[in-house]
Design a protein around this motif. Sequence first.
Motif, PDB file in Angstrom:
ATOM      1  N   VAL A  48      32.515  47.347  38.560  1.00 67.66           N
ATOM      2  CA  VAL A  48      33.637  47.444  39.493  1.00 67.66           C
ATOM      3  C   VAL A  48      34.303  46.079  39.547  1.00 67.66           C
ATOM      4  O   VAL A  48      33.629  45.062  39.738  1.00 67.66           O
ATOM      5  CB  VAL A  48      33.159  47.867  40.896  1.00 67.66           C
ATOM      6  CG1 VAL A  48      34.287  47.731  41.911  1.00 67.66           C
ATOM      7  CG2 VAL A  48      32.622  49.290  40.882  1.00 67.66           C
ATOM      8  N   LEU A  49      35.609  46.042  39.359  1.00 60.43           N
ATOM      9  CA  LEU A  49      36.361  44.791  39.410  1.00 60.43           C
ATOM     10  C   LEU A  49      37.342  44.839  40.574  1.00 60.43           C
ATOM     11  O   LEU A  49      38.003  45.863  40.793  1.00 60.43           O
ATOM     12  CB  LEU A  49      37.130  44.557  38.111  1.00 60.43           C
ATOM     13  CG  LEU A  49      36.326  44.007  36.929  1.00 60.43           C
ATOM     14  CD1 LEU A  49      35.440  45.069  36.316  1.00 60.43           C
ATOM     15  CD2 LEU A  49      37.252  43.425  35.873  1.00 60.43           C
ATOM     16  N   LEU A  62      41.559  53.297  38.122  1.00 61.23           N
ATOM     17  CA  LEU A  62      42.111  52.553  39.248  1.00 61.23           C
ATOM     18  C   LEU A  62      41.945  53.414  40.499  1.00 61.23           C
ATOM     19  O   LEU A  62      42.499  54.509  40.582  1.00 61.23           O
ATOM     20  CB  LEU A  62      43.591  52.219  39.022  1.00 61.23           C
ATOM     21  CG  LEU A  62      43.978  51.614  37.661  1.00 61.23           C
ATOM     22  CD1 LEU A  62      45.431  51.131  37.702  1.00 61.23           C
ATOM     23  CD2 LEU A  62      43.050  50.504  37.245  1.00 61.23           C
ATOM     24  N   ALA A  63      41.151  52.908  41.436  1.00 55.60           N
ATOM     25  CA  ALA A  63      40.856  53.672  42.660  1.00 55.60           C
ATOM     26  C   ALA A  63      41.261  52.812  43.857  1.00 55.60           C
ATOM     27  O   ALA A  63      40.450  52.094  44.435  1.00 55.60           O
ATOM     28  CB  ALA A  63      39.363  54.026  42.713  1.00 55.60           C
ATOM     29  N   PHE A  97      38.202  38.821  40.497  1.00 55.70           N
ATOM     30  CA  PHE A  97      39.130  38.067  39.652  1.00 55.70           C
ATOM     31  C   PHE A  97      40.396  37.772  40.449  1.00 55.70           C
ATOM     32  O   PHE A  97      40.642  38.353  41.509  1.00 55.70           O
ATOM     33  CB  PHE A  97      39.467  38.848  38.371  1.00 55.70           C
ATOM     34  CG  PHE A  97      40.170  40.148  38.623  1.00 55.70           C
ATOM     35  CD1 PHE A  97      41.550  40.209  38.700  1.00 55.70           C
ATOM     36  CD2 PHE A  97      39.450  41.324  38.808  1.00 55.70           C
ATOM     37  CE1 PHE A  97      42.202  41.401  38.954  1.00 55.70           C
ATOM     38  CE2 PHE A  97      40.089  42.525  39.066  1.00 55.70           C
ATOM     39  CZ  PHE A  97      41.468  42.563  39.137  1.00 55.70           C
ATOM     40  N   ASP A  98      41.202  36.851  39.916  1.00 54.87           N
ATOM     41  CA  ASP A  98      42.445  36.490  40.598  1.00 54.87           C
ATOM     42  C   ASP A  98      43.645  36.774  39.683  1.00 54.87           C
ATOM     43  O   ASP A  98      43.489  37.254  38.558  1.00 54.87           O
ATOM     44  CB  ASP A  98      42.419  35.020  41.034  1.00 54.87           C
ATOM     45  CG  ASP A  98      42.202  34.061  39.860  1.00 54.87           C
ATOM     46  OD1 ASP A  98      42.366  34.486  38.687  1.00 54.87           O
ATOM     47  OD2 ASP A  98      41.881  32.885  40.118  1.00 54.87           O
ATOM     48  N   LYS A  99      44.833  36.470  40.195  1.00 52.05           N
ATOM     49  CA  LYS A  99      46.065  36.757  39.431  1.00 52.05           C
ATOM     50  C   LYS A  99      46.074  36.012  38.100  1.00 52.05           C
ATOM     51  O   LYS A  99      46.527  36.540  37.086  1.00 52.05           O
ATOM     52  CB  LYS A  99      47.297  36.354  40.256  1.00 52.05           C
ATOM     53  CG  LYS A  99      47.690  37.424  41.251  1.00 52.05           C
ATOM     54  CD  LYS A  99      49.114  37.268  41.724  1.00 52.05           C
ATOM     55  CE  LYS A  99      49.564  38.558  42.393  1.00 52.05           C
ATOM     56  NZ  LYS A  99      50.291  38.387  43.612  1.00 52.05           N
ATOM     57  N   PHE A 142      38.609  49.682  38.937  1.00 52.30           N
ATOM     58  CA  PHE A 142      39.341  48.600  39.600  1.00 52.30           C
ATOM     59  C   PHE A 142      39.713  49.086  41.001  1.00 52.30           C
ATOM     60  O   PHE A 142      40.232  50.198  41.153  1.00 52.30           O
ATOM     61  CB  PHE A 142      40.631  48.274  38.842  1.00 52.30           C
ATOM     62  CG  PHE A 142      40.445  47.394  37.637  1.00 52.30           C
ATOM     63  CD1 PHE A 142      40.863  46.076  37.645  1.00 52.30           C
ATOM     64  CD2 PHE A 142      39.858  47.901  36.483  1.00 52.30           C
ATOM     65  CE1 PHE A 142      40.699  45.263  36.523  1.00 52.30           C
ATOM     66  CE2 PHE A 142      39.684  47.106  35.359  1.00 52.30           C
ATOM     67  CZ  PHE A 142      40.098  45.777  35.381  1.00 52.30           C
ATOM     68  N   ALA A 143      39.453  48.261  42.009  1.00 49.74           N
ATOM     69  CA  ALA A 143      39.785  48.634  43.389  1.00 49.74           C
ATOM     70  C   ALA A 143      40.116  47.386  44.194  1.00 49.74           C
ATOM     71  O   ALA A 143      39.580  46.306  43.931  1.00 49.74           O
ATOM     72  CB  ALA A 143      38.626  49.390  44.030  1.00 49.74           C
TER      73      ALA A 143
END
Length: 198
Positions: free
Chosen positions: A41-42, A89-90, A64-66, A15-16
């Motif tokens: 990768v998201l 998480l990067a 993606f969104d909130k 995730f970035a």
Amino acid sequence: MSDKESTNTKKIVIFASGSGTNAENIIKYFQKSKNIEVVAVLSNRRSAGVLKRAHDLNVKALLFDKEALYHTNDVLNILKDIDPDLIVLAGFLWLFPSNIIEEFPDKIINIHPALLPKYGGKGMYGNKVHETIIAEKETESGITIHFVNEKYDEGNTIFQATTSIENHDTAESLAGKIHELEYKHFPEVIQQILEDNN
């Protein structure tokens, strides 16, 4: 069938939120591995450079969104389908939701550009961290790799590396030193975690 498909490949999802230099470094590091692979990768930002970097390296890139992260199970279901061995998480700037943390206990890690517990928490990311550390006249900084829990930067520490801060250092020069630590150690620590979990 590739070598990776024919073995019990360990799967990483990254995730970035930003340009994705750490993500790119991790992807390239594991492209040389026979049994560990970054499979997706998201990102939560349409303009994030990490999406193009992933695409250029033939890694699935998803936006993606909130709503999808916090109010539905959309992101959780994507992760369940992939069934990653590790979520990394990067440079991901949103607080990770508890439903995903509960589904993947001890399988979510983050990197922070300071020596936690100092200079962590909400709003402490990127250059804000380095500017604060320089302003406080610290003599060293570094990176912290830690497990993710429901609070920013408070999960158990896995690894830290330090670098000295000279009088002439600026936030920008400190950022360069921190990036070097990240690029060197983050993939190695990821590999170690996955090998220890065999």
